[in-house]
Motif scaffolding. Structure first.
Motif, PDB file in Angstrom:
ATOM      1  N   ILE A   1      -4.435  20.667   3.870  1.00 35.36           N
ATOM      2  CA  ILE A   1      -4.072  22.060   3.286  1.00 35.36           C
ATOM      3  C   ILE A   1      -5.146  22.899   3.733  1.00 35.36           C
ATOM      4  CG2 ILE A   1      -3.288  21.014   1.176  1.00 35.36           C
ATOM      5  CD1 ILE A   1      -5.967  21.712  -0.023  1.00 35.36           C
ATOM      6  N   ALA A   2      -4.896  24.203   3.867  1.00 31.86           N
ATOM      7  CA  ALA A   2      -5.802  25.270   4.546  1.00 31.86           C
ATOM      8  C   ALA A   2      -5.622  26.158   3.033  1.00 31.86           C
ATOM      9  CB  ALA A   2      -5.205  25.855   5.491  1.00 31.86           C
ATOM     10  N   PRO A   3      -6.246  26.294   2.118  1.00 32.93           N
ATOM     11  CA  PRO A   3      -6.322  26.693   0.784  1.00 32.93           C
ATOM     12  C   PRO A   3      -7.199  28.289   1.149  1.00 32.93           C
ATOM     13  CG  PRO A   3      -8.286  25.346   0.740  1.00 32.93           C
ATOM     14  CD  PRO A   3      -7.496  25.097   2.033  1.00 32.93           C
TER      15      PRO A   3
ATOM     16  N   VAL B   1       0.829  -1.347   0.251  1.00 33.89           N
ATOM     17  CA  VAL B   1       0.052  -0.048   0.069  1.00 33.89           C
ATOM     18  C   VAL B   1       0.862   1.151   0.140  1.00 33.89           C
ATOM     19  CG1 VAL B   1      -1.567   1.383   1.347  1.00 33.89           C
ATOM     20  CG2 VAL B   1      -1.826  -1.283   1.218  1.00 33.89           C
ATOM     21  N   ASP B   2       0.656   2.278  -0.842  1.00 26.86           N
ATOM     22  CA  ASP B   2       1.313   3.684  -0.819  1.00 26.86           C
ATOM     23  C   ASP B   2       0.165   4.614  -1.479  1.00 26.86           C
ATOM     24  OD1 ASP B   2       3.568   5.078  -0.856  1.00 26.86           O
ATOM     25  OD2 ASP B   2       3.999   4.996  -3.081  1.00 26.86           O
ATOM     26  N   ALA B   3      -0.560   4.714  -0.055  1.00 23.01           N
ATOM     27  CA  ALA B   3      -1.858   5.471  -0.373  1.00 23.01           C
ATOM     28  C   ALA B   3      -1.611   6.858   0.407  1.00 23.01           C
ATOM     29  CB  ALA B   3      -3.002   4.991   0.228  1.00 23.01           C
ATOM     30  N   ARG B   4      -2.537   7.823   0.038  1.00 21.84           N
ATOM     31  CA  ARG B   4      -2.444   9.273   0.413  1.00 21.84           C
ATOM     32  C   ARG B   4      -3.955   9.739   0.679  1.00 21.84           C
ATOM     33  NH1 ARG B   4       1.787   7.267  -0.024  1.00 21.84           N
ATOM     34  NH2 ARG B   4       3.358   8.182  -1.203  1.00 21.84           N
ATOM     35  N   VAL B   5      -4.003  10.326   1.681  1.00 22.75           N
ATOM     36  CA  VAL B   5      -5.154  11.411   2.063  1.00 22.75           C
ATOM     37  C   VAL B   5      -4.643  12.640   2.291  1.00 22.75           C
ATOM     38  CG1 VAL B   5      -7.106  11.591   3.636  1.00 22.75           C
ATOM     39  CG2 VAL B   5      -5.966   9.388   3.351  1.00 22.75           C
ATOM     40  N   VAL B   6      -5.498  13.440   1.285  1.00 23.57           N
ATOM     41  CA  VAL B   6      -5.371  15.048   1.632  1.00 23.57           C
ATOM     42  C   VAL B   6      -6.738  15.573   2.104  1.00 23.57           C
ATOM     43  CG1 VAL B   6      -4.738  17.335   0.615  1.00 23.57           C
ATOM     44  CG2 VAL B   6      -3.609  14.850  -0.395  1.00 23.57           C
ATOM     45  N   ASN B   7      -6.722  16.038   3.409  1.00 22.08           N
ATOM     46  CA  ASN B   7      -7.675  16.633   4.015  1.00 22.08           C
ATOM     47  C   ASN B   7      -7.933  18.105   3.659  1.00 22.08           C
ATOM     48  OD1 ASN B   7      -8.907  14.332   5.044  1.00 22.08           O
ATOM     49  ND2 ASN B   7      -7.738  14.396   6.826  1.00 22.08           N
ATOM     50  N   THR B   8      -9.018  18.668   3.939  1.00 18.55           N
ATOM     51  CA  THR B   8      -9.282  20.294   3.441  1.00 18.55           C
ATOM     52  C   THR B   8      -9.650  20.984   4.668  1.00 18.55           C
ATOM     53  OG1 THR B   8      -9.918  19.565   1.252  1.00 18.55           O
ATOM     54  CG2 THR B   8     -10.125  22.265   1.990  1.00 18.55           C
ATOM     55  N   SER B   9      -8.739  21.686   5.369  1.00 22.73           N
ATOM     56  CA  SER B   9      -8.890  22.775   6.464  1.00 22.73           C
ATOM     57  C   SER B   9      -9.169  23.999   5.982  1.00 22.73           C
ATOM     58  CB  SER B   9      -7.663  22.354   7.476  1.00 22.73           C
ATOM     59  OG  SER B   9      -8.154  23.106   8.889  1.00 22.73           O
TER      60      SER B   9
END
Length: 300
Positions: free
Chosen positions: A197-199, A147-155
């Protein structure tokens, strides 16, 4: 093509930031599940149109994409979302949690329903897809498959510093940071990284609040508020090259990327025993004198 053949789910991908992320992932070779419930900016109604249109845009570019209209803030919807990726493309490599809407109100005027609705879509809508993606990746790791997985959450900056008139949104976005830190610690053993990320960008959620400062520039000048400016970092965080980065929060605006530094242990005083309340005035004053000043709440 840094995400070539990686399977990516983007929630809230029918418009704004989510659409920009989905398109950039596709340009970088990813196979994309475009999720969007198709609600209004305040979370009302539903339509499959936005997700379908973005999926069609990706296919028109020569990419591969499917639309998904699951409600990611429901357990069944989040489960179906992960199943859609597995059925369409046979795997799942990246989850980008982005779905959300606003119900802005001053605290004393905010209804319980307005609080609950924003908490549900932002915080619960991050937790449930993360849970079901995590269950899949854990099962893969336990079965001996790499497994080489990613999660990107949005703050949001609102969640990091607060935002006047957005108590529900700021609290939900702060919760997403906490969720990110815990998920990074818990899922790392299975080959999963989790970042947030905090966009800052021009979207349906911001264009009315910041209309005077977020208008597109004339004459082809760099548009610092274009949502497409945020997507390169999101795509890189979804790539194999980011495997050593986890548990981090990045502020992104225009061409600027900033690593945010959250709560850290600052000045301390230890009495070696229980304090008397009358003693604490000068103690706290001394601690605050040696501490960094907090950054101001947005809108104040």
């Amino acid at each position: 093509m840094i995400c070539k053949d990686r399977v990516v789910v983007v929630t809230g991908a029918g418009r704004g930031l989510g659409r920009a992320h989905a398109l950039e992932f596709a340009r970088q070779g990813a196979l994309v599940v475009v999720n969007d419930l198709g609600v209004s900016a305040s979370g009302e109604g539903a339509s499959g149109g936005p997700a379908q249109r973005v999926a069609e845009e990706i296919r028109a570019l020569g990419g591969r994409a499917v639309a998904d209209c699951s409600d990611v803030a429901s357990d069944d919807g989040a489960r179906r979302l992960v199943a859609t990726a597995l059925e369409a493309f046979g795997r799942l490599d990246v989850l980008v949690n982005n779905a959300g809407f606003l119900r802005d109100r001053m605290l004393v005027n905010m209804s319980e329903q307005e609080w609950d609705a924003v908490m549900r879509v932002h915080l619960k809508g991050h937790f449930l897809p993360l849970k079901h993606a995590g269950l899949h990746w854990r099962a893969e790791a336990k079965a001996g498959r790499a497994v080489d997985a990613r999660v990107v959450n949005t703050s949001s900056g609102a969640g990091l510093l607060g935002s006047f008139g957005q108590g529900n949104y700021a609290a939900a976005k702060a919760g997403i940071v906490g969720l990110t830190l815990v998920a990074a610690a818990e899922l790392g053993r299975y080959g999963v990284t989790v970042n947030a990320i905090a966009p800052a960008a021009r979207t349906r959620m911001t264009e009315q609040v910041f209309a005077s400062t977020m208008a597109p520039p004339a004459g082809g000048a760099f548009d610092a508020m274009a949502p497409e400016n945020v997507s390169p970092l999101v795509v890189w965080l979804g790539s194999a090259g980011s495997r050593d980065v986890t548990g981090r929060v990045f502020e992104v605006e225009g061409g600027r990327i900033c690593v945010m530094e959250g709560f850290r242990h600052g000045p301390a005083a230890d009495n070696g025993a229980r304090w008397d309340p009358a003693e604490l005035g000068p103690v706290v004053t001394g601690l605050l004198a040696g501490a960094a000043e907090p950054e101001p709440v947005y809108g104040t």
